[in-house]
Each structure stands twice: as C-alpha cells, then as structure tokens.
Design a protein around this motif. Structure first.
Motif, PDB file in Angstrom:
ATOM      1  N   ASN A 104       0.816  -1.218   0.000  1.00  0.00           N
ATOM      2  CA  ASN A 104       0.000   0.000   0.000  1.00  0.00           C
ATOM      3  C   ASN A 104       0.852   1.272   0.000  1.00  0.00           C
ATOM      4  OD1 ASN A 104       0.877   0.115   2.660  1.00  0.00           O
ATOM      5  ND2 ASN A 104      -1.134  -0.299   3.548  1.00  0.00           N
ATOM      6  N   GLN A 105       2.183   1.124  -0.033  1.00  0.00           N
ATOM      7  CA  GLN A 105       3.034   2.300  -0.141  1.00  0.00           C
ATOM      8  C   GLN A 105       4.385   1.911  -0.719  1.00  0.00           C
ATOM      9  OE1 GLN A 105       4.830   3.808   3.672  1.00  0.00           O
ATOM     10  NE2 GLN A 105       3.276   2.479   4.590  1.00  0.00           N
ATOM     11  N   LEU A 124       1.041   5.976  -2.732  1.00  0.00           N
ATOM     12  CA  LEU A 124       0.183   5.557  -1.629  1.00  0.00           C
ATOM     13  C   LEU A 124      -1.117   4.972  -2.178  1.00  0.00           C
ATOM     14  CD1 LEU A 124       0.738   8.715   0.586  1.00  0.00           C
ATOM     15  CD2 LEU A 124       1.773   6.467   0.907  1.00  0.00           C
ATOM     16  N   MET A 126      -4.554   3.720  -1.459  1.00  0.00           N
ATOM     17  CA  MET A 126      -5.466   3.965  -0.345  1.00  0.00           C
ATOM     18  C   MET A 126      -6.401   2.786  -0.124  1.00  0.00           C
ATOM     19  SD  MET A 126      -4.193   6.715   0.648  1.00  0.00           S
ATOM     20  CE  MET A 126      -5.358   7.149   1.942  1.00  0.00           C
ATOM     21  N   MET A 130      -4.790   2.071   4.906  1.00  0.00           N
ATOM     22  CA  MET A 130      -4.237   3.399   4.657  1.00  0.00           C
ATOM     23  C   MET A 130      -5.317   4.473   4.802  1.00  0.00           C
ATOM     24  SD  MET A 130      -1.156   4.536   3.952  1.00  0.00           S
ATOM     25  CE  MET A 130      -0.214   3.414   2.921  1.00  0.00           C
ATOM     26  N   SER A 131      -6.516   4.165   4.353  1.00  0.00           N
ATOM     27  CA  SER A 131      -7.611   5.133   4.418  1.00  0.00           C
ATOM     28  C   SER A 131      -8.039   5.422   5.851  1.00  0.00           C
ATOM     29  CB  SER A 131      -8.808   4.626   3.615  1.00  0.00           C
ATOM     30  OG  SER A 131      -8.473   4.473   2.252  1.00  0.00           O
ATOM     31  N   LEU A 138      -0.764  10.562   8.251  1.00  0.00           N
ATOM     32  CA  LEU A 138      -0.257   9.952   7.023  1.00  0.00           C
ATOM     33  C   LEU A 138       0.767  10.861   6.359  1.00  0.00           C
ATOM     34  CD1 LEU A 138      -0.418   7.652   4.960  1.00  0.00           C
ATOM     35  CD2 LEU A 138      -2.329   8.853   3.874  1.00  0.00           C
ATOM     36  N   GLN A 142       4.878  10.104   5.921  1.00  0.00           N
ATOM     37  CA  GLN A 142       5.447   9.952   4.581  1.00  0.00           C
ATOM     38  C   GLN A 142       6.535  10.988   4.304  1.00  0.00           C
ATOM     39  OE1 GLN A 142       4.964   7.450   2.505  1.00  0.00           O
ATOM     40  NE2 GLN A 142       3.546   6.492   3.938  1.00  0.00           N
ATOM     41  N   SER A 159       6.889   2.888  13.796  1.00  0.00           N
ATOM     42  CA  SER A 159       6.636   4.101  13.021  1.00  0.00           C
ATOM     43  C   SER A 159       7.588   5.217  13.440  1.00  0.00           C
ATOM     44  CB  SER A 159       5.191   4.544  13.245  1.00  0.00           C
ATOM     45  OG  SER A 159       4.983   5.870  12.810  1.00  0.00           O
TER      46      SER A 159
END
Length: 208
Positions: A104-105, A124, A126, A130-131, A138, A142, A159
């Motif tokens: 997803n990325q 990205l 979505m 992710m959404s 987000l 990023q 993260s």
C-alpha cells in the motif's frame, strides 16, 4: 538513541550502510487528493523541512516538482500517469511486483551525480488500512520517510511517529536524526557506518 540504533536506521537489508539527504530545495506536488488534503501534505513538508534546516521551493529548475505524492486506489493507475514511465525506469514490472505483494506504499528516490537526493516519488495505495489513517498522520509519516534515504527496514517494526498530548508528532529521536543529518558540517552522502557516530555526536551536542 545509541550509535547502534542510528546505524540500524541506515543499514539496508543487504548489510550496506547508505545515508543520503536532499541536495537541492524540495518542491512538492500532490496528485489524487482534494484541496484540503493537499494543504495538509504541504504543511507536513514545511514542518519537516524547517526541522531539517533545509529549504523548499515553488519549482525545481530541472524537474518542475521533485517530491511527488501520488494517492490512488489501484497500482495499475500509475501506468496511466503521463510521462511517469519516462521518469521511473521499469515502472511496469515495479507495478506488477507491488500488486503481487499487495503493498500500500512505496517510495522511489533519484539521485544527482554526487549521490544526494534530487527527487522522490511517494506512492500511496489507499486501501482500507491506509484510508483509516488521519491525513495529518499519514502526511507527516510519509514526509519524514522522504526527507532522508533511510534503510528499507528502518520503520518496519516501529513508526517514525509518536503521540504527545493527543497530537501526532515525529518521535523526538527521529527528529534529532533528521536535524543532525542536515547539519552543514555533515556530508550529504555517506556509505561508511562511522557516519552514524558523527550523527550521534551531533545529536548529543544538540541535546537530542
């Protein structure tokens, strides 16, 4: 952070150490979002670039925009973006690999003759996961992962973000690494792990 912690942030899965920062002002552009989200992404760029002590620009003289964010629903959509295949070599097989991995990325960096970052493409997809992430979180995550060439495993377990006072922020130690990496006395590119010791020294001097 210990010197070993910093070394790990720039040691790739193949065991090589590689650090690179931007060698030119960052000129961002965002595709596939509404104006409100666009402003959130640009605000995150401004915050992280200010932290680094780097510069932003309206345009890049060579590329127009050099930090490009693409928001979309399906990887195949990238194949329809005009000129993207010219900017990213091997785009079709890359899309095939990302689809197969259900990713997803993904980020693609380009470098100048000296090895400093000159462009970054942030993709990205979505999906549901992710959404579900708030736009501010987000965007900050990023941008933080795009301002330096981190290891491909740097944030696989944790993260770069944290929560303080109910607000999402960069983890202080990650902010410290970014600021140290952009210190004018530090090189724009490094491949020797001893570079991590220099980052540690700059962070210690700054009280990070």
């Amino acid at each position: 952070m210990t010197p070993e912690d910093i070394t790990a942030l720039f040691t790739r899965s193949d065991g090589s150490y590689l650090f690179a920062r931007w060698g030119r002002p960052i000129a961002p552009i965002v595709f596939g979002v509404e104006d409100a989200t666009l402003q959130v992404v640009k605000g995150a760029c401004e915050a992280v670039v200010a932290l680094a002590g780097h510069k932003m620009a309206e345009t890049d003289p060579e590329l127009g925009a050099n930090l490009m964010f693409f928001f979309f629903r399906d990887w195949a959509e990238l194949l329809d973006v005009p000129d993207l295949g010219r900017m990213i070599e091997g785009l079709t097989p890359l899309v095939d690999r990302l689809q197969a991995a259900d990713a997803n990325q993904y980020r693609v960096f380009r470098f100048d003759a000296d090895g400093a970052v000159k462009a970054c493409f942030v993709f990205l997809r979505m999906d549901a996961a992710m959404s579900a992430i708030p736009a501010e979180e987000l965007a900050l995550g990023q941008v933080a992962q795009s301002v330096l060439l981190w290891s491909d495993t740097a944030f696989s377990a944790r993260s770069p973000l944290a929560v303080a006072g109910g607000k999402v922020i960069l983890r202080p130690e990650i902010a410290g690494v970014i600021a140290a990496g952009y210190d004018p006395v530090m090189p724009a590119v490094a491949q020797d792990p001893s570079h991590a010791l220099r980052l540690f020294a700059r962070m210690s001097a700054a009280g990070a």
